[in-house]
Design a protein around this motif. Structure first.
Motif: not given
Length: 359
Positions: A249-255, A260-262
């Protein structure tokens, strides 16, 4: 070994019709006394390290007789721990070579908490954890053609193995080679258990994903958000954590998804928690709506912003631990919210199929 198993498969059903006197019945004495000796000799098992035991039942003939090999450092009984076992089907059409787990202990440990589902969960987690070839051991499920509680538990607790049919019983050498391969997997499991007791290891295994997720959520807080093009993405690599092999899992993608969800909970934006000391924003966690464990079913990556939702810790725990109706409400809401995004990344899944994976 081939001759021994052939004898059991061809004679056992007839012997079951006779009075249960194991010490006087020629087949039961052969199974209880001779087969363990044959296994020790042909598999070169040291009695100080491994115990070999067979069973035809207690008080009555069992529908599914078995022959087990126990690593004495792990267990010396089929009621607890992990062991290798030959499980004969009720119809005697074949026998399974199985890496299995003690069920009596799990029944007591999870009494009134659906112990069968815990057995299956442990087996599934170990299938993900252990490194082995499906070509060698293709039987991820076994069917003993029996409805007794013991048989159901053996089937639920099966981790990996192979089926030998009576009609195509392999050579003695192949049976020995298969056992030695499974013994290496058993030794691998022993290494993972380490100094932990059976209870400690089971508790750790059942909570492994939450332990790993805690570190993942901390990483998500610290990294910079990525920028992902809205199109299908390449499947991520797998990583070996030392405990198991899993999709990375790439934490940067989750961030990116959280940004985007503010930094709000996508189940309910009014679910405010606290201000993060790292981001200075409302604290939320990342969750893959379609679990990464299903990645093999998809052509494109599941580790994309369209599949990662921002949740308050309470909603995140609910999606994992709440009762079925509560889970379904949350998952359906998130699915409706993200369906178009999932389609954009070409990882769409029918809602009913997604709900099944959340059990």
């Amino acid at each position: 070994m081939r001759h021994a198993y052939h004898r059991v498969l061809t004679e056992y059903q007839d012997q079951r019709t006779k009075m249960f006197k194991p010490s006087k019945n020629p087949l039961s004495t052969f199974m209880i006394n001779e087969i363990p000796r044959i296994l020790r000799e042909q598999l070169h098992l040291n009695d100080r390290e491994h115990k070999v035991q067979a069973s035809v039942g207690m008080g009555n003939w069992t529908e599914t007789p078995w022959i087990s090999v126990f690593d004495r450092d792990i267990t010396e009984t089929a009621t607890k721990g992990f062991y290798i076992v030959y499980l004969f089907r009720k119809d005697m059409n074949g026998v399974y070579l199985s890496l299995n787990q003690g069920t009596t202990h799990l029944q007591r440990k999870y009494k009134k908490k659906n112990p069968g589902s815990k057995m299956e969960e442990i087996a599934l987690k170990l299938q993900d954890t252990l490194s082995y070839s499906l070509e060698d051991f293709p039987s991820t499920k076994i069917d003993l053609i029996s409805k007794t509680s013991n048989s159901k538990n053996y089937m639920a607790s099966h981790i990996c193995g192979k089926y030998y049919s009576l009609e195509q019983l392999p050579s003695n050498q192949e049976i020995q080679d298969d056992f030695q391969k499974l013994l290496k997997i058993y030794q691998q499991l022993k290494s993972i258990i380490g100094v932990r007791t059976t209870d400690q290891f089971i508790d750790y295994l059942l909570n492994l994903e939450e332990i790993e997720d805690t570190q993942y959520q901390s990483d998500v807080q610290l990294v910079t958000a990525s920028t992902t093009e809205i199109k299908p993405q390449q499947i991520p690599a797998k990583e070996n954590t030392g405990e198991r092999i899993k999709w990375k899992r790439n934490p940067s993608i989750a961030k990116e998804s959280i940004h985007l969800a503010d930094y709000l909970c996508e189940v309910n934006a009014d679910h405010l928690t606290f201000r993060s000391s790292v981001t200075g924003k409302n604290f939320v966690e990342a969750h893959h709506l379609i679990p990464l464990s299903l990645q093999d079913l998809f052509r494109w990556s599941l580790d994309v912003p369209g599949n990662i939702v921002s949740l308050c810790p309470n909603c995140h725990r609910s999606i994992h631990h709440a009762d079925k109706p509560t889970k379904q409400i949350i998952i359906k809401k998130l699915y409706d919210l993200r369906q178009q995004s999932l389609q954009s990344f070409e990882i769409d899944i029918p809602l009913n199929d997604l709900l099944k994976h959340y059990k």
